[in-house]
Design a protein around this motif. Structure first.
Motif, mmCIF file in Angstrom:
data_model
loop_
_atom_site.group_PDB
_atom_site.id
_atom_site.type_symbol
_atom_site.label_atom_id
_atom_site.label_comp_id
_atom_site.label_asym_id
_atom_site.label_seq_id
_atom_site.Cartn_x
_atom_site.Cartn_y
_atom_site.Cartn_z
ATOM 1 N N ASP A 26 -9.214 7.883 -7.673
ATOM 2 C CA ASP A 26 -8.303 7.014 -7.590
ATOM 3 C C ASP A 26 -6.671 8.074 -7.944
ATOM 4 O OD1 ASP A 26 -8.004 8.187 -10.146
ATOM 5 O OD2 ASP A 26 -8.750 6.350 -11.299
ATOM 6 N N ASP A 27 -5.682 7.525 -8.054
ATOM 7 C CA ASP A 27 -4.612 8.195 -7.742
ATOM 8 C C ASP A 27 -3.852 8.875 -8.746
ATOM 9 O OD1 ASP A 27 -3.996 5.969 -9.007
ATOM 10 O OD2 ASP A 27 -2.258 5.294 -7.901
ATOM 11 N N ASP A 70 -7.450 1.899 -3.213
ATOM 12 C CA ASP A 70 -6.205 1.459 -2.508
ATOM 13 C C ASP A 70 -4.799 1.845 -3.773
ATOM 14 O OD1 ASP A 70 -3.886 0.262 -1.279
ATOM 15 O OD2 ASP A 70 -5.026 -0.991 -0.149
ATOM 16 N N ASN A 71 -4.171 2.772 -3.271
ATOM 17 C CA ASN A 71 -3.211 2.999 -4.336
ATOM 18 C C ASN A 71 -1.998 1.801 -4.519
ATOM 19 O OD1 ASN A 71 -4.360 5.482 -5.035
ATOM 20 N ND2 ASN A 71 -3.282 6.589 -3.430
ATOM 21 N N LYS A 72 -1.752 1.172 -3.433
ATOM 22 C CA LYS A 72 -0.785 0.170 -3.429
ATOM 23 C C LYS A 72 -0.947 -1.152 -4.051
ATOM 24 C CE LYS A 72 1.065 1.544 1.203
ATOM 25 N NZ LYS A 72 1.494 0.809 2.326
ATOM 26 N N ASN A 73 -2.376 -1.696 -3.990
ATOM 27 C CA ASN A 73 -2.393 -2.682 -4.772
ATOM 28 C C ASN A 73 -3.640 -2.492 -6.020
ATOM 29 O OD1 ASN A 73 -5.264 -2.482 -3.412
ATOM 30 N ND2 ASN A 73 -4.759 -4.021 -1.936
ATOM 31 N N LYS A 74 -3.993 -1.055 -6.193
ATOM 32 C CA LYS A 74 -4.984 -0.920 -7.302
ATOM 33 C C LYS A 74 -6.315 -1.552 -7.167
ATOM 34 C CE LYS A 74 -1.435 1.502 -8.846
ATOM 35 N NZ LYS A 74 -1.421 3.025 -8.668
ATOM 36 N N GLN A 96 -11.107 -0.568 -1.777
ATOM 37 C CA GLN A 96 -11.408 -0.975 -0.523
ATOM 38 C C GLN A 96 -12.809 -0.334 0.055
ATOM 39 O OE1 GLN A 96 -8.081 0.585 1.802
ATOM 40 N NE2 GLN A 96 -8.589 -1.082 3.524
ATOM 41 N N ASN A 124 -9.063 -4.537 6.455
ATOM 42 C CA ASN A 124 -8.810 -4.906 5.152
ATOM 43 C C ASN A 124 -9.780 -5.396 4.301
ATOM 44 O OD1 ASN A 124 -5.851 -4.086 5.565
ATOM 45 N ND2 ASN A 124 -5.515 -6.080 6.556
#
Length: 210
Positions: free
Chosen positions: A38-39, A133-137, A140, A188
């Motif tokens: 993760d991020d 996906d760092n944007k929507n947590k 993917q 996506n």
């Protein structure tokens, strides 16, 4: 205890798994493996777990997400019925985390050939790649590969769920057929999209060379 086999062919090891009814394939950990998914900068852990009390082998991919402080469990579907219209056992490798991408491999046991029936898919192997996906947590699915042998031909299909592109090839005796394309439905893709219907649709792409 983790079994590590050095300098032995994978096919020998896989055969041993079947003979001993072992349901997961141990893999050799790469010295270059980077255990971050993760991020954040905290090491992450991904393991394959077997579901209990099931007639056939059944597995989940369990990922500890340090940034969200929770564990996510992803069912790894047994897709054997999609390939040969009957169920077979499947065998999973240990997940590998590298460059913040998790890769797993799924091998399927061959079906017993029935009289007067041809076209069984043999040596079926799937490979799946996951990233955070760092944007929507969310987790993917970014790639899926399928390979098998039918008759004397070898087939492979590769899907890039970031671009939506797919490639299919068949080869026999030095001759190769290829097909490729693009579909918006292949972009996506998240773990929530994984289902029998989804994988069944994937098989339709590039089937003109099958």
């Amino acid at each position: 205890m983790k079994k590590i086999f050095l300098l032995l062919p994978l096919i020998f090891f896989f055969s041993s798994c079947k003979e001993n009814n072992v349901k997961a394939i141990d893999t050799i950990e790469s010295q270059y493996e980077t255990p971050y998914f993760d991020d954040d900068n905290i090491k992450d852990k991904a393991v394959i777990k077997a579901k209990q009390n099931t007639e056939r082998s059944s597995f989940i991919l369990s990922i500890d997400l340090s940034s969200l402080n929770k564990t996510v469990e992803i069912p790894i579907l047994n897709n054997s019925i999609l390939y040969n219209n009957t169920e077979a056992d499947y065998y999973l490798s240990d997940p590998i985390i590298n460059n913040k991408i998790i890769t797993i491999r799924v091998d399927y046991a061959d079906q017993v050939t029935k009289p007067n029936i041809s076209g069984e898919k043999k040596n079926v192997i799937e490979k799946m790649k996951f990233r955070f996906d760092n944007k929507n947590k969310k987790i993917q699915v970014i790639g899926y590969d399928l390979s098998y042998k039918k008759g004397k031909k070898n087939y492979s299909k590769s899907f890039n769920f970031i671009t939506g592109k797919f490639y299919s090839t068949s080869s026999f005796d030095g001759k190769k057929e290829e097909a490729s394309g693009w579909a918006s439905e292949l972009q996506n893709i998240y773990i929530e999209n994984l289902s029998g219907d989804f994988f069944n649709k994937l098989l339709l792409h590039g089937n003109e060379i099958d």
